[in-house]
Design a protein around this motif. Structure first.
Motif, PDB file in Angstrom:
ATOM      1  N   LEU A  94      24.922  39.284  42.813  1.00 58.04           N
ATOM      2  CA  LEU A  94      24.465  40.416  42.000  1.00 58.04           C
ATOM      3  C   LEU A  94      25.118  40.387  40.621  1.00 58.04           C
ATOM      4  N   ALA A  95      26.381  40.013  40.599  1.00 61.31           N
ATOM      5  CA  ALA A  95      27.084  39.926  39.314  1.00 61.31           C
ATOM      6  C   ALA A  95      26.477  38.830  38.451  1.00 61.31           C
ATOM      7  N   GLN A  96      26.092  37.726  39.097  1.00 59.87           N
ATOM      8  CA  GLN A  96      25.463  36.626  38.349  1.00 59.87           C
ATOM      9  C   GLN A  96      24.122  37.062  37.775  1.00 59.87           C
ATOM     10  N   GLU A  97      23.354  37.754  38.600  1.00 57.59           N
ATOM     11  CA  GLU A  97      22.050  38.246  38.130  1.00 57.59           C
ATOM     12  C   GLU A  97      22.227  39.157  36.926  1.00 57.59           C
ATOM     13  N   PRO A 106      26.218  31.898  31.667  1.00 60.95           N
ATOM     14  CA  PRO A 106      26.114  31.973  33.125  1.00 60.95           C
ATOM     15  C   PRO A 106      27.472  31.884  33.801  1.00 60.95           C
ATOM     16  N   LEU A 107      27.592  32.675  34.870  1.00 64.00           N
ATOM     17  CA  LEU A 107      28.832  32.651  35.645  1.00 64.00           C
ATOM     18  C   LEU A 107      28.835  31.396  36.505  1.00 64.00           C
ATOM     19  N   PRO A 108      29.968  30.998  37.012  1.00 59.71           N
ATOM     20  CA  PRO A 108      30.015  29.816  37.861  1.00 59.71           C
ATOM     21  C   PRO A 108      28.981  29.918  38.977  1.00 59.71           C
ATOM     22  N   ALA A 109      28.359  28.787  39.270  1.00 59.20           N
ATOM     23  CA  ALA A 109      27.242  28.815  40.219  1.00 59.20           C
ATOM     24  C   ALA A 109      27.714  28.861  41.655  1.00 59.20           C
ATOM     25  N   VAL A 110      28.239  29.985  42.046  1.00 62.06           N
ATOM     26  CA  VAL A 110      28.705  30.124  43.433  1.00 62.06           C
ATOM     27  C   VAL A 110      27.519  30.086  44.380  1.00 62.06           C
ATOM     28  N   ALA A 145      33.010  27.542  42.813  1.00 63.19           N
ATOM     29  CA  ALA A 145      33.573  28.600  43.654  1.00 63.19           C
ATOM     30  C   ALA A 145      34.711  29.326  42.941  1.00 63.19           C
ATOM     31  N   ILE A 146      34.991  30.512  43.448  1.00 60.89           N
ATOM     32  CA  ILE A 146      36.082  31.306  42.861  1.00 60.89           C
ATOM     33  C   ILE A 146      37.387  30.819  43.469  1.00 60.89           C
ATOM     34  N   ARG A 147      38.184  30.161  42.655  1.00 61.89           N
ATOM     35  CA  ARG A 147      39.432  29.589  43.173  1.00 61.89           C
ATOM     36  C   ARG A 147      40.658  30.267  42.579  1.00 61.89           C
ATOM     37  N   SER A 148      40.468  30.942  41.462  1.00 61.24           N
ATOM     38  CA  SER A 148      41.632  31.551  40.811  1.00 61.24           C
ATOM     39  C   SER A 148      41.288  32.960  40.354  1.00 61.24           C
ATOM     40  N   ARG A 154      35.811  37.121  35.841  1.00 61.19           N
ATOM     41  CA  ARG A 154      34.499  37.028  35.190  1.00 61.19           C
ATOM     42  C   ARG A 154      33.442  37.844  35.927  1.00 61.19           C
ATOM     43  N   TYR A 155      33.727  38.144  37.180  1.00 59.85           N
ATOM     44  CA  TYR A 155      32.758  38.910  37.971  1.00 59.85           C
ATOM     45  C   TYR A 155      33.045  40.418  37.948  1.00 59.85           C
ATOM     46  N   GLU A 156      34.192  40.773  37.441  1.00 60.05           N
ATOM     47  CA  GLU A 156      34.641  42.162  37.602  1.00 60.05           C
ATOM     48  C   GLU A 156      33.854  43.178  36.792  1.00 60.05           C
TER      49      GLU A 156
END
Lengths: 288, 117
Positions: A94-97, A106-110, A145-148, A154-156
């Motif tokens: 949803l955050a990416q959308e 674009p946010l990382p392609a999780v 993926a979210i690793r850190s 970036r999603y917050e």
């Protein structure tokens, strides 16, 4: 006859020693329960929706699903709020959308992790469920993926999107919404560690002696951020970040899920303390 | 003359010492009663007793320690903080008081942990 006398004498001496010990006792360990006032006034809400979390770190635990499950069960048993059983939100997607709609970079392609499927029911399930090939290399399988914590930040932005949360609130009769982020990362250290050893001194008294040992240890760090949102307005009421970590000797094999629950167990009182008055148990020493 | 002064001073000292011992005995009785009732879960009564003990003998570190615990049990953090501070001022080397205070601080830190908003 003599042995009888000796036994009597021993009993008297023991009794005397016991009386002396009791008489000399100057401290008493007592359990106490300290009441902690709730940080948030939730009087206006009768229902609570644990919507979902943006999770990152290791793929060994689906921190989003596990956290939602755990918090719902805790809220059900330890508060008066009615817990809404709803599907867990795929917040990362949803955050990416949202970012795409806003025309941001674009946010990382999780989403790559879960494949190009329509919104899945368990969006953050590790790829192992669908792609057996990935099980051997979970860390390498998710380049975006979210690793850190930096990835996570970036999603917050989604938490500040009052319109989104208000709309969600309307769907569920304006409950208190709980969401946030969860980072669950493995860690490894090596270095000197202080270990308390029990020893006996020359008089036979038990003493605790700290010893410095070199040890290789591994474990996990759990860093959740709980965000409490007013389902009527979509506004953030309160948010709280926490951090807990655990380390075990390298030789000890502890499953990630067990560590996750161990750390969450420590956090739960603080989490519940935001919503209702909690009693924290402890021990103190009274003195004469 | 010197002898008379000496005798009077000694008498005064003895009197003061006896009065102080009486004070401590009274305070101690309150402290012990407080411990008994606290062990039975009557913390309000216990706290009242320890308050009395510290009024009777303000130099009684152990009474201040117990009073701090009583306040803690009631969620009166500011009062507990003051009582612990007083106890440690009077007995800075008492490890029991120090440990209690450390545990109290740990609890306080948990409850006042950083709020982002």
């Amino acid at each position: 006859m003599n042995s009888k006398r000796a036994r009597h004498a021993a009993a008297i001496v023991s009794l005397g020693l016991l009386s002396a010990t009791v008489a000399c006792t100057n401290f008493y360990e007592v359990p106490i329960e300290t009441p902690i006032q709730a940080k948030l006034d939730v009087g206006a809400f009768r229902r609570v929706l644990v919507a979902g979390f943006i999770s990152g770190g290791t793929d060994d635990v689906d921190a989003n699903m596990e956290t939602v499950r755990l918090l719902r069960s805790q809220l059900r048993t330890k508060t008066n709020l009615r817990v809404i059983e709803a599907e867990v939100l795929p917040l990362v997607e949803l955050a990416q959308e949202q970012a795409q709609k806003a025309g941001d970079a674009p946010l990382p392609a999780v989403a790559d992790i879960t494949g190009a499927q329509p919104v899945p029911q368990r969006p953050t399930d590790p790829p192992t469920a669908t792609a057996a090939d990935d099980t051997k290399k979970p860390e390498a399988a998710a380049p975006g993926a979210i690793r850190s914590k930096q990835d996570l930040e970036r999603y917050e932005r989604i938490f500040a999107d009052a319109a989104f949360w208000k709309k969600l609130g309307e769907e569920y009769e304006q409950p208190l919404i709980i969401t946030g982020t969860i980072m669950f990362t493995p860690q490894q250290t090596a270095g000197p560690v202080t270990v308390n050893r029990e020893e006996f001194d020359q008089l036979g008294r038990r003493i605790i002696v700290p010893r410095r040992l070199y040890q290789e240890r591994k474990g996990f760090i759990l860093e959740p951020k709980f965000v409490f949102i007013d389902g009527r307005t979509g506004a953030t009421l309160y948010s709280e970040s926490q951090r807990r970590e655990v380390l075990y000797p390298a030789s000890q094999s502890t499953p990630a899920l067990a560590s996750y629950f161990e750390l969450m167990d420590q956090l739960i009182p603080d989490f519940l303390g935001a919503l209702s008055t909690q009693k924290i148990k402890g021990m103190r020493t009274l003195l004469r | 003359m010197i002898l008379r002064t000496f005798v009077i001073t000694a008498a005064l000292l003895a009197f003061a010492s006896a009065a102080s011992a009486d004070q401590r005995d009274d305070a101690k009785a309150q402290v012990e009663f407080g411990i008994k009732v606290a062990q039975n879960g009557l913390w309000k009564e216990a706290t009242f007793r320890w308050e009395k003990a510290t009024e009777i003998d303000p130099s009684y570190a152990e009474a201040w320690n117990n009073l701090a615990i009583g306040y803690e049990h009631q969620g009166r953090f500011d009062d507990a903080e003051r009582a612990y501070q007083q106890a440690l001022k009077l007995a800075p080397k008492n490890t029991y008081i120090r440990t209690n205070y450390d545990l109290f601080n740990e609890l306080k830190t948990r409850t006042t942990r950083r709020r982002d908003r």
